[in-house]
Structures are given as structure tokens and as C-alpha cells.
Design a protein around this motif. Structure first.
Motif, PDB file in Angstrom:
ATOM      1  N   HIS A   1     -23.031  22.928   5.550  1.00  0.00           N
ATOM      2  CA  HIS A   1     -23.749  22.438   4.147  1.00  0.00           C
ATOM      3  C   HIS A   1     -24.847  23.080   3.909  1.00  0.00           C
ATOM      4  O   HIS A   1     -25.151  23.975   4.058  1.00  0.00           O
ATOM      5  N   ALA A   2     -24.715  23.712   2.284  1.00  0.00           N
ATOM      6  CA  ALA A   2     -25.898  24.667   2.019  1.00  0.00           C
ATOM      7  C   ALA A   2     -27.535  24.959   1.924  1.00  0.00           C
ATOM      8  O   ALA A   2     -27.875  26.227   2.630  1.00  0.00           O
ATOM      9  N   VAL A   3     -27.253  22.902   2.594  1.00  0.00           N
ATOM     10  CA  VAL A   3     -28.897  23.143   3.312  1.00  0.00           C
ATOM     11  C   VAL A   3     -29.420  23.689   4.490  1.00  0.00           C
ATOM     12  O   VAL A   3     -30.474  24.769   5.011  1.00  0.00           O
ATOM     13  N   GLY A   4     -28.237  24.124   4.797  1.00  0.00           N
ATOM     14  CA  GLY A   4     -29.204  25.033   6.454  1.00  0.00           C
ATOM     15  C   GLY A   4     -29.126  24.558   7.642  1.00  0.00           C
ATOM     16  O   GLY A   4     -30.213  24.859   8.072  1.00  0.00           O
ATOM     17  N   ALA A   5     -28.276  22.878   7.825  1.00  0.00           N
ATOM     18  CA  ALA A   5     -29.083  22.488   8.800  1.00  0.00           C
ATOM     19  C   ALA A   5     -28.884  23.297   9.877  1.00  0.00           C
ATOM     20  O   ALA A   5     -28.075  23.530  10.097  1.00  0.00           O
TER      21      ALA A   5
ATOM     22  N   THR B   1     -39.694  24.161   6.420  1.00  0.00           N
ATOM     23  CA  THR B   1     -38.995  23.173   6.796  1.00  0.00           C
ATOM     24  C   THR B   1     -38.132  23.527   7.571  1.00  0.00           C
ATOM     25  O   THR B   1     -37.524  25.072   7.488  1.00  0.00           O
ATOM     26  N   GLU B   2     -37.332  23.263   8.229  1.00  0.00           N
ATOM     27  CA  GLU B   2     -35.096  22.755   9.042  1.00  0.00           C
ATOM     28  C   GLU B   2     -35.285  21.522   9.169  1.00  0.00           C
ATOM     29  O   GLU B   2     -35.562  20.735   9.393  1.00  0.00           O
ATOM     30  N   VAL B   3     -33.812  21.672   9.012  1.00  0.00           N
ATOM     31  CA  VAL B   3     -33.446  20.345   9.301  1.00  0.00           C
ATOM     32  C   VAL B   3     -32.161  20.641   9.925  1.00  0.00           C
ATOM     33  O   VAL B   3     -31.634  21.263  10.490  1.00  0.00           O
ATOM     34  N   VAL B   4     -32.433  19.217  11.671  1.00  0.00           N
ATOM     35  CA  VAL B   4     -31.561  19.428  12.912  1.00  0.00           C
ATOM     36  C   VAL B   4     -30.800  17.935  12.621  1.00  0.00           C
ATOM     37  O   VAL B   4     -31.410  16.905  12.388  1.00  0.00           O
ATOM     38  N   VAL B   5     -29.445  18.790  12.420  1.00  0.00           N
ATOM     39  CA  VAL B   5     -28.356  17.182  12.802  1.00  0.00           C
ATOM     40  C   VAL B   5     -28.021  16.858  14.122  1.00  0.00           C
ATOM     41  O   VAL B   5     -27.377  18.101  15.096  1.00  0.00           O
ATOM     42  N   VAL B   6     -28.496  15.820  14.958  1.00  0.00           N
ATOM     43  CA  VAL B   6     -27.425  15.977  15.883  1.00  0.00           C
ATOM     44  C   VAL B   6     -26.684  14.682  15.547  1.00  0.00           C
ATOM     45  O   VAL B   6     -26.795  13.408  15.189  1.00  0.00           O
ATOM     46  N   ASP B   7     -25.058  14.926  16.355  1.00  0.00           N
ATOM     47  CA  ASP B   7     -24.014  14.680  16.075  1.00  0.00           C
ATOM     48  C   ASP B   7     -23.747  14.153  17.738  1.00  0.00           C
ATOM     49  O   ASP B   7     -23.934  14.557  18.200  1.00  0.00           O
ATOM     50  N   ASN B   8     -23.704  12.461  17.510  1.00  0.00           N
ATOM     51  CA  ASN B   8     -23.179  12.044  19.058  1.00  0.00           C
ATOM     52  C   ASN B   8     -21.268  11.685  19.242  1.00  0.00           C
ATOM     53  O   ASN B   8     -20.928  10.656  19.040  1.00  0.00           O
TER      54      ASN B   8
ATOM     55  N   VAL C   1     -42.756  15.354  12.073  1.00  0.00           N
ATOM     56  CA  VAL C   1     -40.926  14.819  11.712  1.00  0.00           C
ATOM     57  C   VAL C   1     -39.994  13.915  11.059  1.00  0.00           C
ATOM     58  O   VAL C   1     -41.685  13.002  10.416  1.00  0.00           O
ATOM     59  N   LEU C   2     -39.756  14.510  10.342  1.00  0.00           N
ATOM     60  CA  LEU C   2     -39.269  13.736   9.953  1.00  0.00           C
ATOM     61  C   LEU C   2     -38.192  12.845   9.650  1.00  0.00           C
ATOM     62  O   LEU C   2     -36.756  13.045   9.721  1.00  0.00           O
ATOM     63  N   VAL C   3     -37.917  11.246  10.671  1.00  0.00           N
ATOM     64  CA  VAL C   3     -36.409  10.876  10.567  1.00  0.00           C
ATOM     65  C   VAL C   3     -35.633  10.527   9.707  1.00  0.00           C
ATOM     66  O   VAL C   3     -35.838   9.758   9.436  1.00  0.00           O
TER      67      VAL C   3
ATOM     68  N   GLY D   1     -46.467  29.808  11.612  1.00  0.00           N
ATOM     69  CA  GLY D   1     -45.302  30.336  11.014  1.00  0.00           C
ATOM     70  C   GLY D   1     -44.310  28.937  11.264  1.00  0.00           C
ATOM     71  O   GLY D   1     -43.642  29.703  10.847  1.00  0.00           O
ATOM     72  N   SER D   2     -44.605  28.533  12.494  1.00  0.00           N
ATOM     73  CA  SER D   2     -42.804  27.428  12.762  1.00  0.00           C
ATOM     74  C   SER D   2     -43.350  26.436  11.259  1.00  0.00           C
ATOM     75  O   SER D   2     -44.057  26.350  11.098  1.00  0.00           O
ATOM     76  N   PRO D   3     -42.294  25.649  11.769  1.00  0.00           N
ATOM     77  CA  PRO D   3     -41.966  24.663  10.269  1.00  0.00           C
ATOM     78  C   PRO D   3     -43.370  23.388  10.417  1.00  0.00           C
ATOM     79  O   PRO D   3     -43.477  23.012  11.876  1.00  0.00           O
ATOM     80  N   CYS D   4     -43.447  23.429   9.269  1.00  0.00           N
ATOM     81  CA  CYS D   4     -44.346  21.827   9.120  1.00  0.00           C
ATOM     82  C   CYS D   4     -44.032  20.198   9.357  1.00  0.00           C
ATOM     83  O   CYS D   4     -44.651  19.645   9.410  1.00  0.00           O
ATOM     84  N   LEU D   5     -42.892  20.893   9.104  1.00  0.00           N
ATOM     85  CA  LEU D   5     -41.810  19.585   8.402  1.00  0.00           C
ATOM     86  C   LEU D   5     -40.798  19.479   9.003  1.00  0.00           C
ATOM     87  O   LEU D   5     -39.500  20.829   9.061  1.00  0.00           O
ATOM     88  N   THR D   6     -39.871  19.174  10.780  1.00  0.00           N
ATOM     89  CA  THR D   6     -38.599  19.408  10.554  1.00  0.00           C
ATOM     90  C   THR D   6     -37.663  17.829  10.371  1.00  0.00           C
ATOM     91  O   THR D   6     -38.142  17.319  10.594  1.00  0.00           O
ATOM     92  N   VAL D   7     -37.062  18.058   9.653  1.00  0.00           N
ATOM     93  CA  VAL D   7     -36.166  16.590   9.198  1.00  0.00           C
ATOM     94  C   VAL D   7     -35.280  16.747  10.786  1.00  0.00           C
ATOM     95  O   VAL D   7     -33.821  17.633  11.243  1.00  0.00           O
TER      96      VAL D   7
END
Length: 287
Positions: free
Chosen positions: A64-68, A44-51, A96-98, A10-16
Motif C-alpha cells: 500500500h502507498a501509505v508505506g506501512a 508519523t509511522e504505520v506499523v502493521v503486525v500480521d498474525n 500510539v494510535l491502536v 526527530g522520531s515519529p510523534c505518532l505511531t499507528v
């Protein structure tokens, strides 16, 4: 709805995964494109790493509404290191989609890339990249060599590419038909869960540039293919290095570092001279 590799857990099949660094100008439009770009993928899930951005990039992503899910590193770790931060937090079975923050996915782009990963012999897939005006971006590459280095320097990137001896692939058929490639611009790169496990972490010694060349070489070394999929399309703004002398110098230095890891000292000297010759010609011609 198509499952395209949905995990039994049940975990995401794609992580952005998106890395931001003072990306406020572009990150919003990328996130805007994700709902349609990810259409058809069940989980899916979206992960944003801010440097350590100073321009509010992390706040834009978080609101953002995408829920990152936003991870703030607090400082500029570099591109590869930031990707590793994200990968350490996600399920090992997730593809993973980078994406660069200046990418815009076209509808259905991601599911086409993920479907390509269902072939056990494929470790990564890349889309067709378009410029802002809709024209084709030459994103496919040959493995760096002494021949490509000097061909690009003496003949110029366009002529060398058209002759099939430069680093940039420019054959029209390669972009229309798709298939296995040596490597491609890492602005949009889908990686299978299998490849992630076999290849391991991204090489953090490449602070920026050449990290994708290294990663795709390691994918191929594991016996998996990197496949270009022209039915998946994305817009890439890009081009910052061309107007930034520090970024241009870093890209040049890392090209040489990467080459040196795979070739003899003599070959590296000749390769470096080719790179220097090309940079000298470009500097002389001006922007």
C-alpha cells in the motif's frame, strides 16, 4: 503544519499500530483513510503486525502507498501480544494510535486525539465511532460490575444503558459533550507516551477481548484519565463476534476472567450468573 507533540529527536510523534488476521477484506480501506486521518501531524509511522494471515493481508499492507512497516509473526499470537510486538520496535517517546483493521478514520481524527494527549493528566483518548450507515455506535462503557451484569441480563442492554445502570453508556449527552470515561471500545485508542511507560505491556493472557478493558483500567490506576473526544470521528464496521459462536464464547469468558481479577470469589460467582442468564436469554431469542 502542526507539530502536536513532535519529538526533539526527530522520531515519529505518532505511531499507528494495526493488528491483522485474515483482514484482507478491510485492511486496504483503513490504509486508504490514513493520509487524511493523520493530516496535520508532522511525523508519523504505520506499523502493521500480521498474525499469520492466510488471505494476503500482509501483502496488501506491504504494497500500500501509505508505506506501512509490516511485521509478520508467522502465527496467531493474539491481539494483545501482537500489539506488544509492535510497541517493542518503536521509540519510547512516541504516542500510539491502536486501530482495528476495520476502522476508517475521518479527516483530522488523529490530530484531535493526539492534541488531547498533550494534557499531562490524560493517558488515552478515544474518538466517536460511527456505524457503516453513519449512525452513532455506542462505544463508551462502564466498568463491569454485578449491577451492570444483571441489569443487562434482566432489562436488556438498551434499557439498562438508558437507565444508566448497564455496561454500555447510552446517554446522548455523553456522546455529544465528551470528557472522562471509564473505558471504551478499543477499536481506536490513542495512548500517550507517558501512559505507555507507566502502564507497560498489554496483558497477553487476554488472547482477544477484554485486553482493552484491562489496559484502560491500568491507565486509570496510574492516575491518568481516559478521555472521549467526539470531535474525532471514525467509522467502525465490527460485529464479527455476533455471528461467530467461538468469538462470542471467548468474549464472554474473558469478561468473567477480567472481573475475577478485581473482585471476590462471591462477587465473581454472582457476576458470572448474570452473564450466563443474559446469554441464555439471547440464545433463546435467537439472532
Amino acid at each position: 503544519m502542526t507539530n502536536s507533540g513532535l519529538l526533539d529527536t526527530g522520531s515519529p510523534c505518532l505511531t499507528v499500530v494495526v493488528v491483522t488476521y485474515n483482514s484482507a477484506r478491510v485492511i486496504g480501506a483503513l490504509l486508504d483513510s490514513l493520509p487524511e486521518g493523520l493530516e496535520g501531524i508532522a511525523a508519523t509511522e504505520v506499523v502493521v503486525v500480521d498474525n499469520g494471515s492466510k488471505d494476503g493481508s500482509a501483502m496488501i499492507a506491504a504494497s500500500h502507498a501509505v508505506g506501512a512497516r509490516v511485521i509478520q509473526t508467522g502465527r496467531n499470537l493474539g491481539y494483545a501480544a501482537a500489539i506488544n510486538v509492535a510497541l517493542a520496535t518503536i521509540h519510547k517517546g512516541s504516542h500510539v494510535l491502536v486501530l482495528n483493521p476495520d476502522i476508517r478514520l475521518e479527516p483530522g481524527c488523529a490530530i484531535t486525539l493526539v492534541d488531547g494527549l498533550l494534557d499531562e493528566g490524560v493517558g488515552a483518548t478515544v474518538p466517536q465511532l460511527l456505524k457503516e450507515d453513519g449512525s452513532l455506535a455506542y462505544s463508551l462503557r462502564r466498568e463491569p460490575s454485578v449491577i451492570t451484569s444483571w441489569a443487562d441480563s434482566v432489562l436488556g442492554t438498551r434499557v439498562a444503558g438508558r437507565l444508566g445502570i448497564g455496561e454500555v453508556v447510552m446517554a446522548p449527552r455523553s456522546y455529544s459533550e465528551g470528557g472522562e470515561v471509564e473505558w471504551a471500545t478499543g477499536a481506536a485508542l490513542a495512548i500517550s507516551a507517558q501512559a505507555r511507560q507507566l502502564v507497560g505491556a498489554w496483558d497477553e493472557s487476554f488472547f482477544l477481548y477484554s485486553e482493552e478493558v484491562d489496559y484502560m483500567e491500568r491507565i486509570r490506576r496510574c492516575g491518568l484519565k481516559v478521555v472521549y473526544e467526539p470531535r474525532a470521528r471514525a467509522m467502525h464496521i465490527g460485529g464479527d463476534y455476533q455471528s461467530n459462536t467461538k468469538l462470542s464464547a471467548l468474549m464472554t469468558a474473558n469478561r468473567i476472567v477480567y472481573f475475577a481479577r478485581h473482585h471476590s470469589r462471591l462477587a465473581t460467582v454472582i457476576f458470572r450468573l448474570g452473564i450466563i442468564a443474559g446469554e441464555t436469554v439471547r440464545f433463546g431469542l435467537g439472532p
